[in-house]
Every structure is written in C-alpha cells, then in structure tokens.
Design a protein around this motif. Structure first.
Motif, mmCIF file in Angstrom:
data_model
loop_
_atom_site.group_PDB
_atom_site.id
_atom_site.type_symbol
_atom_site.label_atom_id
_atom_site.label_comp_id
_atom_site.label_asym_id
_atom_site.label_seq_id
_atom_site.Cartn_x
_atom_site.Cartn_y
_atom_site.Cartn_z
ATOM 1 N N GLN A 164 36.929 39.249 48.954
ATOM 2 C CA GLN A 164 38.295 38.934 49.377
ATOM 3 C C GLN A 164 38.591 37.443 49.199
ATOM 4 N N GLU A 165 37.623 36.599 49.541
ATOM 5 C CA GLU A 165 37.802 35.157 49.363
ATOM 6 C C GLU A 165 37.941 34.806 47.882
ATOM 7 N N HIS A 166 37.144 35.471 47.045
ATOM 8 C CA HIS A 166 37.229 35.236 45.596
ATOM 9 C C HIS A 166 38.616 35.599 45.076
ATOM 10 N N PHE A 167 39.149 36.706 45.549
ATOM 11 C CA PHE A 167 40.483 37.139 45.121
ATOM 12 C C PHE A 167 41.549 36.107 45.503
ATOM 13 N N LEU A 168 41.481 35.606 46.725
ATOM 14 C CA LEU A 168 42.481 34.642 47.189
ATOM 15 C C LEU A 168 42.392 33.319 46.430
ATOM 16 N N MET A 169 41.184 32.931 46.050
ATOM 17 C CA MET A 169 40.989 31.636 45.388
ATOM 18 C C MET A 169 41.230 31.692 43.880
ATOM 19 N N ASN A 170 41.121 32.875 43.281
ATOM 20 C CA ASN A 170 41.170 32.966 41.817
ATOM 21 C C ASN A 170 42.327 33.801 41.288
ATOM 22 N N THR A 171 43.301 34.092 42.115
ATOM 23 C CA THR A 171 44.462 34.865 41.675
ATOM 24 C C THR A 171 45.665 33.944 41.514
ATOM 25 N N VAL A 172 46.260 33.981 40.335
ATOM 26 C CA VAL A 172 47.438 33.154 40.050
ATOM 27 C C VAL A 172 48.487 34.033 39.371
ATOM 28 N N ARG A 173 49.675 33.467 39.167
ATOM 29 C CA ARG A 173 50.728 34.161 38.426
ATOM 30 C C ARG A 173 51.050 33.332 37.191
ATOM 31 N N ASP A 174 51.131 34.015 36.042
ATOM 32 C CA ASP A 174 51.409 33.291 34.805
ATOM 33 C C ASP A 174 52.912 33.077 34.633
ATOM 34 N N HIS A 175 53.305 32.548 33.475
ATOM 35 C CA HIS A 175 54.708 32.200 33.254
ATOM 36 C C HIS A 175 55.614 33.423 33.200
ATOM 37 N N ASP A 176 55.039 34.614 32.941
ATOM 38 C CA ASP A 176 55.832 35.846 32.925
ATOM 39 C C ASP A 176 55.923 36.497 34.301
ATOM 40 N N GLY A 177 55.244 35.922 35.275
ATOM 41 C CA GLY A 177 55.254 36.502 36.613
ATOM 42 C C GLY A 177 54.131 37.487 36.857
ATOM 43 N N ARG A 178 53.301 37.735 35.844
ATOM 44 C CA ARG A 178 52.180 38.662 36.014
ATOM 45 C C ARG A 178 51.069 38.000 36.824
ATOM 46 N N PHE A 179 50.384 38.816 37.593
ATOM 47 C CA PHE A 179 49.199 38.318 38.280
ATOM 48 C C PHE A 179 48.054 38.201 37.283
ATOM 49 N N CYS A 180 47.252 37.175 37.443
ATOM 50 C CA CYS A 180 46.072 36.970 36.605
ATOM 51 C C CYS A 180 44.881 36.759 37.531
ATOM 52 N N VAL A 181 43.850 37.578 37.364
ATOM 53 C CA VAL A 181 42.716 37.557 38.290
ATOM 54 C C VAL A 181 41.420 37.280 37.545
ATOM 55 N N GLY A 182 40.420 36.882 38.299
ATOM 56 C CA GLY A 182 39.071 36.730 37.769
ATOM 57 C C GLY A 182 38.189 37.835 38.315
ATOM 58 N N LEU A 183 37.244 38.299 37.518
ATOM 59 C CA LEU A 183 36.334 39.346 37.984
ATOM 60 C C LEU A 183 35.360 38.745 39.001
ATOM 61 N N MET A 349 41.506 49.825 34.569
ATOM 62 C CA MET A 349 41.481 50.636 35.787
ATOM 63 C C MET A 349 40.078 50.771 36.359
ATOM 64 N N VAL A 350 39.050 50.760 35.495
ATOM 65 C CA VAL A 350 37.674 50.918 35.988
ATOM 66 C C VAL A 350 37.297 49.784 36.934
ATOM 67 N N PHE A 351 37.902 48.590 36.744
ATOM 68 C CA PHE A 351 37.631 47.460 37.625
ATOM 69 C C PHE A 351 38.637 47.412 38.772
ATOM 70 N N LEU A 352 39.879 47.805 38.485
ATOM 71 C CA LEU A 352 40.932 47.743 39.493
ATOM 72 C C LEU A 352 40.594 48.630 40.684
ATOM 73 N N ALA A 353 40.098 49.841 40.394
ATOM 74 C CA ALA A 353 39.791 50.779 41.474
ATOM 75 C C ALA A 353 38.560 50.347 42.258
ATOM 76 N N ARG A 354 37.649 49.643 41.603
ATOM 77 C CA ARG A 354 36.386 49.287 42.242
ATOM 78 C C ARG A 354 36.496 48.021 43.086
ATOM 79 N N VAL A 355 37.262 47.053 42.600
ATOM 80 C CA VAL A 355 37.208 45.719 43.195
ATOM 81 C C VAL A 355 38.473 45.355 43.954
ATOM 82 N N PHE A 356 39.654 45.633 43.364
ATOM 83 C CA PHE A 356 40.887 45.068 43.909
ATOM 84 C C PHE A 356 41.667 46.092 44.730
#
Length: 356
Positions: A164-183, A349-356
């Motif tokens: 959860q801490e990793h998600f909060l520290m490594n999640t940003v939004r790009d110029h299109d408004g999309r979320f960008c995350v790190g594994l 999706m294989v990562f989305l369902a497992r991690v986020f």
C-alpha cells in the motif's frame, strides 16, 4: 492400402508411452515437492536430485519425438486438442526442470514464514478478578462490550502495508490524466532466469493452432493490432533485454459472446529457468473490495438497481517505463515475418487483480 487396425494399435501404443512419461513427470514433481519442504538438504540428496533431473531432461527429448509421431498420425480434426496437450505437458516439464536446476545449482533457501499469515486477535476475559472490580457491574459490562466489539478496520499484514505504501509513493498521473503505477517488487528482477525460450515455444504452438483455425488467427491478429493502435503495445528497443520477463499468451474463445468472442490470457505465473515467475517477484496488496455479503445486502435495501459496464476500464492504467520489460510478449502477423518483441505499456489484468 493402410491397415486401419494396425494404425490404431500403433497410435494406442504411442498414447501408452506418453502416459508413462506423464507418470514419470508427476513422480518427479512429487519428489521435488517433498525436497523443497526440507530446510537443510544434504549433499547426497542434492546429488540424487541432479541424477533424477538429468533423466527428466533426457525424457523431454523423448517426449518431443513421441508427440511429433502422434501429431503425424492423428486426424486433422484432433490436432488442436493434441497441441493443447503438448503445451500442458511441456509446461510441466519446464516447471520441473526449472525447480530442479534451482535446487541443484543454488541449494534450497530455508523456508520463510508466509507474509500473508497473521495471527487473529483473540480477546479473553479474566476470571481471576479482584473483589473490588466485581463490585462495579457497570464497569465490567462496559469492558465486556468493548472487548467483544467488531474492529472497524482490518489489520494489514506487513506485506500488505508495504504494498500500500509503494502504491501511494509510486502512483502518478500523466499528461493524459491516466494513472501510471510501478510494479511493487519484493524481490529484485535479477532473480528471474530465461523466459524467452518458453514464451517462444508456446508461441510456436499457438501458430500451429492458427493453421487449423484461420478464424482464430484473424481474431487474434485483430486483438493485437487494436492493442497497438490504441497505444497499449509498442516495439521493445531491445529484442532480449536483461532482467526481463516474456509473457506466454494463449486464446480463450467464447463462441456465444456477442461483444468479446476472443480473450487473450497472459501467463505471468510461467516459471523461468531460475524457478521464479514475475508473479513471484511481487507483493500482494490488501483486498479493497467490499465483501460479497455486504454487496448482496445492499441489493435488498433499495427498490431499483442500476448496473453498468465501463468499456476498456482496465486499460486505463499504465506501467512506468522502468517496469515495462517485465511485460514483454512475442508476436508476428505472419510466419514468414521475424519474431517481434513487444512491450505492454498498460498494466495487464494479471497484475491488476493480484496487486492493485
């Protein structure tokens, strides 16, 4: 003129030989399961494992020759089923060989307690209370209800908290408004072995299925081209990057579906030559969805219910560039074309369902 009786007998013999090979794989797999449960493996046992591993590696060549004979003899209508069987058996071989090599080369690390295990909090009331406390009935009742109350928030395991801490520290939004995350990796990428060979082998089997089912190939090509057109796929600058992971992929058909007849499944649990997959590298996040019972109860609270579907909702999250080499696939539109290495830009999706 071909003797049909003899032909069927030969084919039956080949099937029996293949069953024998599958039995030996299962036996070796059970042996590895027992071996991995031992904390300290002796040198003698490791030598024994190396001998068994050598036999299994030789058996793999024998299986490929046997399977080729089966595919030559069977009817064209049964070839698709045989290709799937080949893929499953090859996957068992690859997994066993990867684990066996890992044990022989590096030895088994002591078992670590699962980060997902946590002790449930238990509340006990003391029976040896002083006479002075027993006289205050109101105070005792208050304590009882406080102890028996249901916690409002679920306690997170250490791994869930770190994720959860990793998600909060490594999640940003790009110029299109999309979320960008790190594994959220809990193990370094260099623990991965070679994944290219398995991904290539699985893709070659997929192309054999395309020959039998041109319509399947047409749908698959459309899917990949749509991914690329939407900017979800791009060519990798390096054909075989270091510390990378190639995802095997295969189709799942739903003939009765009106919207999506073909769904492409990416296998992030396929083991590399080190015995680890990209799923093994990642932390597992906490469950953030509401419980099923709460959802069902809410359905009974109101007179009207509205449901909807957001098109391509799971394609709106991108992966940061430094982690995209863990989402590589092999592809080509035609067999005459060279194999391309493509990287998935969006979070699969294989990562989305497992991690986020």
């Amino acid at each position: 003129m071909v003797d049909s009786g003899r032909f069927e007998t030969d084919l039956k013999t080949l099937y029996l030989k293949r069953s024998s090979i599958k039995g030996r794989i299962t036996k070796f797999k059970n042996y590895l399961d027992d071996l991995t449960s031992i904390k300290d493996i002796s040198d003698l046992e490791l030598s024994k494992c190396a001998m068994k591993l050598s036999r299994i590696e030789s058996l793999f060549s024998e299986f490929e020759e046997l399977q080729n004979q089966i595919e030559e003899k069977i009817a064209a209508s049964d070839l698709d089923t045989e290709l799937i069987s080949r893929e499953l058996i090859e996957q068992d071989f690859d997994n066993c060989i990867s684990i066996g090599r890992s044990l022989v080369q590096r030895g088994l690390q002591p078992n670590q307690p699962s980060p997902h295990c946590s002790n449930n909090d238990s509340h006990f009331t003391s029976v040896n209370e002083s006479e002075q406390e027993l006289t205050d009935i109101d105070d005792q009742l208050s304590k009882f209800w406080e102890l028996e109350s249901v916690p409002q928030t679920k306690a997170l395991t250490n791994e869930e908290r770190l994720c959860q801490e990793h998600f909060l520290m490594n999640t940003v939004r790009d110029h299109d408004g999309r979320f960008c995350v790190g594994l959220p990796l809990r193990i370094k990428k260099n623990c991965l072995g070679n994944s290219y060979s398995l991904a290539k082998k699985r893709f070659m089997n997929l192309e054999k299925r395309f020959k039998l089912k041109p319509q399947l190939k047409e749908l698959y090509v459309q899917f990949i081209q749509e991914y690329a057109k939407l900017g979800h796929l791009s060519p990798s600058p390096i054909k075989k990057p270091i510390n990378a992971y190639f995802l095997p992929h295969h189709p799942v058909m739903k003939e009765k579906s009106e919207s999506t007849r073909l769904r492409v499944v990416f296998d992030a649990s396929a083991q590399t030559t080190s015995g680890m997959s990209v799923n093994d590298l990642q932390m597992k996040g906490p469950v953030i969805q509401d419980s099923l019972i709460n959802i069902l109860l809410r359905f009974r609270l109101y007179k009207y219910i509205i449901s909807g579907d957001i098109e391509k909702m799971y394609r709106q999250v991108n992966v940061r560039e430094s982690d995209r080499n863990l989402q590589l696939i092999l592809w080509r539109d035609k067999e005459s074309d060279p194999l391309q290495t493509l990287q998935c830009i969006l979070l699969l999706m294989v990562f989305l369902a497992r991690v986020f």
